[in-house]
Design a protein around this motif. Structure first.
Motif, short mmCIF file in Angstrom:
data_model
loop_
_atom_site.label_atom_id
_atom_site.label_comp_id
_atom_site.label_asym_id
_atom_site.label_seq_id
_atom_site.Cartn_x
_atom_site.Cartn_y
_atom_site.Cartn_z
N MET A 60 2.83 -28.48 -15.05
CA MET A 60 2.13 -27.45 -14.27
C MET A 60 3.09 -26.36 -13.82
O MET A 60 2.74 -25.17 -13.81
N GLU A 61 4.32 -26.73 -13.45
CA GLU A 61 5.28 -25.74 -13.00
C GLU A 61 5.69 -24.80 -14.13
O GLU A 61 5.73 -23.58 -13.95
N VAL A 62 6.00 -25.37 -15.29
CA VAL A 62 6.39 -24.53 -16.42
C VAL A 62 5.22 -23.65 -16.86
O VAL A 62 5.37 -22.45 -17.09
N GLY A 63 4.04 -24.26 -16.97
CA GLY A 63 2.86 -23.50 -17.39
C GLY A 63 2.50 -22.41 -16.41
O GLY A 63 2.10 -21.30 -16.80
N GLY A 64 2.61 -22.70 -15.12
CA GLY A 64 2.32 -21.70 -14.11
C GLY A 64 3.30 -20.55 -14.13
O GLY A 64 2.92 -19.39 -13.95
N THR A 65 4.59 -20.86 -14.35
CA THR A 65 5.60 -19.81 -14.43
C THR A 65 5.34 -18.89 -15.62
O THR A 65 5.45 -17.66 -15.51
N LEU A 66 5.00 -19.47 -16.76
CA LEU A 66 4.69 -18.66 -17.94
C LEU A 66 3.48 -17.76 -17.69
O LEU A 66 3.48 -16.58 -18.05
N PHE A 67 2.45 -18.32 -17.07
CA PHE A 67 1.24 -17.53 -16.81
C PHE A 67 1.54 -16.37 -15.87
O PHE A 67 1.15 -15.23 -16.13
N GLU A 68 2.22 -16.64 -14.77
CA GLU A 68 2.49 -15.60 -13.77
C GLU A 68 3.40 -14.51 -14.33
O GLU A 68 3.30 -13.34 -13.93
N SER A 69 4.28 -14.89 -15.27
CA SER A 69 5.19 -13.90 -15.84
C SER A 69 4.48 -12.91 -16.74
O SER A 69 4.85 -11.74 -16.79
N VAL A 70 3.46 -13.38 -17.45
CA VAL A 70 2.79 -12.54 -18.46
C VAL A 70 1.50 -11.93 -17.94
O VAL A 70 1.23 -10.75 -18.13
N PHE A 71 0.68 -12.74 -17.27
CA PHE A 71 -0.66 -12.31 -16.88
C PHE A 71 -0.63 -11.59 -15.54
O PHE A 71 -1.18 -12.04 -14.55
N LEU A 111 1.24 -24.70 -22.64
CA LEU A 111 1.11 -25.18 -21.26
C LEU A 111 0.63 -24.10 -20.28
O LEU A 111 0.56 -24.36 -19.07
N LEU A 112 0.34 -22.89 -20.74
CA LEU A 112 -0.11 -21.83 -19.83
C LEU A 112 -1.14 -22.38 -18.83
O LEU A 112 -2.15 -22.95 -19.22
N TYR A 113 -0.86 -22.17 -17.55
CA TYR A 113 -1.64 -22.85 -16.51
C TYR A 113 -1.93 -21.91 -15.35
O TYR A 113 -1.05 -21.18 -14.86
N ASP A 114 -3.19 -21.92 -14.91
CA ASP A 114 -3.58 -21.24 -13.68
C ASP A 114 -4.72 -22.04 -13.05
O ASP A 114 -5.79 -22.19 -13.65
N GLU A 115 -4.48 -22.53 -11.87
CA GLU A 115 -5.45 -23.42 -11.22
C GLU A 115 -6.79 -22.72 -10.99
O GLU A 115 -7.86 -23.30 -11.20
N LYS A 116 -6.75 -21.43 -10.61
CA LYS A 116 -7.98 -20.72 -10.31
C LYS A 116 -8.82 -20.43 -11.56
O LYS A 116 -10.01 -20.16 -11.46
N LEU A 117 -8.19 -20.47 -12.72
CA LEU A 117 -8.90 -20.21 -13.97
C LEU A 117 -9.27 -21.50 -14.70
O LEU A 117 -9.62 -21.46 -15.88
N GLY A 118 -9.17 -22.62 -14.01
CA GLY A 118 -9.60 -23.87 -14.61
C GLY A 118 -8.49 -24.74 -15.15
O GLY A 118 -8.77 -25.73 -15.84
N GLY A 119 -7.23 -24.39 -14.87
CA GLY A 119 -6.14 -25.25 -15.31
C GLY A 119 -5.45 -24.73 -16.56
O GLY A 119 -5.09 -23.55 -16.66
N TYR A 120 -5.27 -25.60 -17.54
CA TYR A 120 -4.55 -25.26 -18.77
C TYR A 120 -5.45 -24.43 -19.69
O TYR A 120 -6.54 -24.87 -20.07
N LEU A 121 -4.99 -23.26 -20.08
CA LEU A 121 -5.81 -22.35 -20.88
C LEU A 121 -6.13 -22.93 -22.25
O LEU A 121 -7.21 -22.69 -22.79
#
Length: 702
Positions: A60-71, A111-121
């Motif tokens: 979740m940490e790695v996926g969340g970091t990737l998501f926040e960096s790009v999206f 692993l792209l992850y965002d809890e508000k968007l339902g978790g793992y994309l």
């Protein structure tokens, strides 16, 4: 995604528009966390099939970091808008990653992850790693049966693997198709490189490897582990493996590597993983970026092939395999281990059905053609009624000759005009001197000789798309339809504010009546409307089952032809609003056209076909087919030719009386619009490659 001096440039193109930003991604810091991440993946499962392999929170940490960096900001807005559009169309969004930076390619983007968007994309829609190469992918038309070559390789020094279980699972999943003669599953008889070499000579469409893989840090390249004659390990690096697979004829379009670390890249080499190296040989590869347990390999294979057998694209089949793993053990992270690499534009590598309606007998076409000259002669010199018939008045079938073109035959347009933006819609002015394009937020009119924009308007809203565009018959006005639920009409000779006509949803299509006094619009609110441009009043509202994607008036103005997402085209009497005919397709109808002589109509669809029908009986005359969904269709001014444009980048020109192919062109991206020049000498096409292509037709000077 590519490296820049101050970070990484992220460029996004989507159904809702485009955006670019420079992101600060700590790629090397994330790469340092991969060993602990792999340990978490293995710890969440069971016994591994990795060679000497070294809980949800690290993922979740790695996926969340990737998501926040790009999206960020605009890119996140485009993602949300595109996902909503896909849902409205009953489809699933595809996320295609074009990663040009080696260190970014080595990261676990699945692993792209965002809890508000339902978790793992990747559990909500497919994630594809697109590999860009100079070599194009030639489409392979597969005649049944689809041939799958499987191989089990178990060097004696390695831990036992439940290969027979996986082999049985693969056979069971494909059994219905095997019985129907649509699939043949063969197995390599041994585990050596020579055994594979011998089996490949017979050819295959899919190669499925079951065994072990690892990554060579010194050579910075992935490899598979085969057996030698004594049953010992005999590794083969990815580059040599690609050469070996290339001896197959037919060559496989898909390779499935159920072995660990075959999806792992080195941070200094974009093509270091086994899967990426194989992209030089095959269009799509499914591989594993971490060590994978035996049970997970079996579950993934079974679900993956069941999805392929159900005629789903390979990217959706991979997502189905992920869901099967997650459902079996919902605290396991192994569903993020599979990786899909692809360089083919179309994720539907195989078509298990390919059923098309047969072409009607040639005698029907000959009869229609034989009557055409008499019909034109009989009506020559008669003035066609440009008014919409009064309510209750019957609209008789009309066959009017093509209007005289005001285009100059001396025009020699540029062969290409680089617009810098996706071209979503396109129209050619009746003079032939100007071309109008619609893109995200932009309406522009181009001089075909200089290639320069002569007129433009910018729309409000972050991601407003200009879905449709049309010139008035006199060429002085321009109408558009857009995703802000409006149709607009500008007078190009002045600065007056545009006329506006409102719908309840996106306006997808616009068309002028031949008089220039009326405008038809079609919308995602499932209606087609006819408007009086003088008063702004709505004269007709025609209800459809789903969104209206295309429409056009008949040459005499008495009928309106519409295409809808309900998989049908409809013919309407513009005087009474009564439906006169239906034309059926197997998917969304995205383009419609009336021949200028009024004798034929053409419809094109996401089902890969365009159909030409008789405009009196509405009987089909013939169908033509592409490898991808068709986006656009147009008749030539003299009604002798038909042009089609497809999402696979293909543009074709056909005889309008028989469907005989006259010209085949291929562009790098989806073609959204095609049109003939008013003098019939040139074909214009444009789409997602951002270029207006203007091609002289070989027989245009006859």
């Amino acid at each position: 995604m590519s490296g820049e001096a101050d970070g990484y440039r992220i460029s996004v193109t989507s159904p809702s528009g485009e955006d670019t930003l420079v992101a600060a991604i700590d790629a090397h810091g994330l790469l340092d966390r991969l060993p602990s991440l792999e340990a978490a993946v293995l710890g969440s499962a069971a016994r591994s099939r990795g060679i000497g392999t070294g809980m949800e929170l690290p993922a979740m940490e790695v996926g969340g970091t990737l998501f926040e960096s790009v999206f960020q900001s605009g890119i996140k807005a485009l993602y949300l808008s595109s996902r909503q559009k896909a849902q409205e169309h009953g489809r699933r969004l595809r996320m295609v990653l074009r990663v040009r930076s080696p260190e970014l390619a080595a990261l676990p983007w699945e692993l792209l992850y965002d809890e508000k968007l339902g978790g793992y994309l990747c559990l909500h829609h497919p994630v594809i790693r697109h590999v860009e190469m100079l070599e194009p992918v030639a489409p392979l038309r597969v005649e049944p049966p689809l041939r799958i070559l499987g191989m089990v390789c178990l060097p004696g020094a390695l831990t036992p693997l439940e290969a027979e279980t996986e082999k049985e699972g693969l056979t069971t999943a494909l059994k219905p198709l095997i019985y129907e003669g649509r699939v043949r599953l063969d197995w390599v008889t041994g585990g050596t490189k020579q055994d594979l070499f011998n089996a490949l000579f017979a050819g295959c469409h899919i190669f499925h490897f079951i065994g072990h893989g690892k990554f060579d840090d010194q050579r910075r390249q992935g490899m598979l582990v085969f057996s030698d004659e004594q049953g010992r390990e005999s590794p083969l690096h990815a580059e040599a493996l690609g050469s070996l697979i290339s001896v197959a004829d037919p060559s496989p379009r898909l390779v499935v590597l159920n072995s660990c670390e075959t999806g792992t890249s080195h941070a200094r080499d974009l093509f270091s993983s086994t899967a990426a190296k194989l992209e030089y040989t095959v269009p799509a590869v499914v591989a594993m970026q971490f060590a994978v347990t035996d049970k997970a390999a079996v579950l993934f294979s079974r679900a993956f092939y069941q999805a392929l057998a159900a005629n789903r694209p390979v990217d959706e089949a991979v997502r189905t395999g992920r869901i099967a793993l997650r459902a079996d053990k919902d605290d396991s992270l192994e569903c993020f281990t599979p990786v899909l690499y692809q360089r083919s534009g179309d994720a539907r590598l195989f078509d298990f059905t390919s059923l098309r309606k047969p072409t009607p007998p040639k005698t029907v076409v000959e009869q229609i053609n034989g009557e055409e000259l008499d019909a034109q002669t009989e009506r020559h010199g008669q003035e066609a009624d440009a008014r919409v018939p009064e309510t209750g008045q019957r609209a008789e079938p009309a066959h009017v000759p093509p209007p005289l073109s005001t285009a100059s035959t001396e025009l020699t347009p540029r062969p290409e005009i680089d617009t810098g933006h996706w071209v979503v819609s396109l129209a050619v002015q009746p003079s032939g001197r100007l071309i109008a394009t619609g893109s995200r937020k932009l309406v522009r009119v181009w001089d075909v000789i200089t290639g320069q924009p002569m007129w433009q308007r910018r729309l409000g809203g972050w991601s407003t798309m200009v879905n449709a565009i049309a010139f008035s018959p006199d060429g002085d006005s321009l109408a558009i339809g857009s995703t802000d639920n409006l149709a607009r009409v500008w007078t190009m000779t002045g600065e007056a504010a545009p006329l506006k006509f409102s719908h309840g949803h996106f306006v997808n299509t616009v068309a002028y009546h031949r008089s220039g006094l009326l405008l038809a619009t079609g919308s995602a609110d499932a209606t087609a409307c006819v408007w009086d441009l003088g008063t702004g009043s709505r004269l007709l509202s025609l209800q459809h089952g789903r969104a209206v994607k295309a429409l056009v008036f008949s040459p005499d103005g008495r009928r309106l032809l519409t295409g809808s997402e309900d998989e049908k085209a409809y013919v309407w009497d513009t005087g009474t609003g009564q439906q006169q005919a239906q034309i059926e397709h197997g998917d969304f109808v995205l383009g419609v056209a009336y021949s200028p002589d009024g004798r034929k109509v053409a419809t094109c669809s996401q089902d890969h076909t365009a159909q030409v029908s008789d405009a009196e009986t509405w009987a089909p005359l013939f169908r033509v087919e592409h490898q991808g969904g068709l986006r656009a269709v147009a008749f030539s001014p003299d009604s002798s030719m038909l042009a089609t444009g497809s999402e696979d980048g293909a543009v074709r020109v056909w005889r309008a009386d028989s469907g005989q192919s006259l010209l085949a062109l291929t562009y790098s991206r989806s073609v959204n619009a095609v049109a003939f020049s008013p003098d019939g000498r040139f074909l214009v096409g444009a789409g997602e490659d951002k270029v207006i292509h203007i091609v002289r037709l070989p027989e245009a000077d006859r």
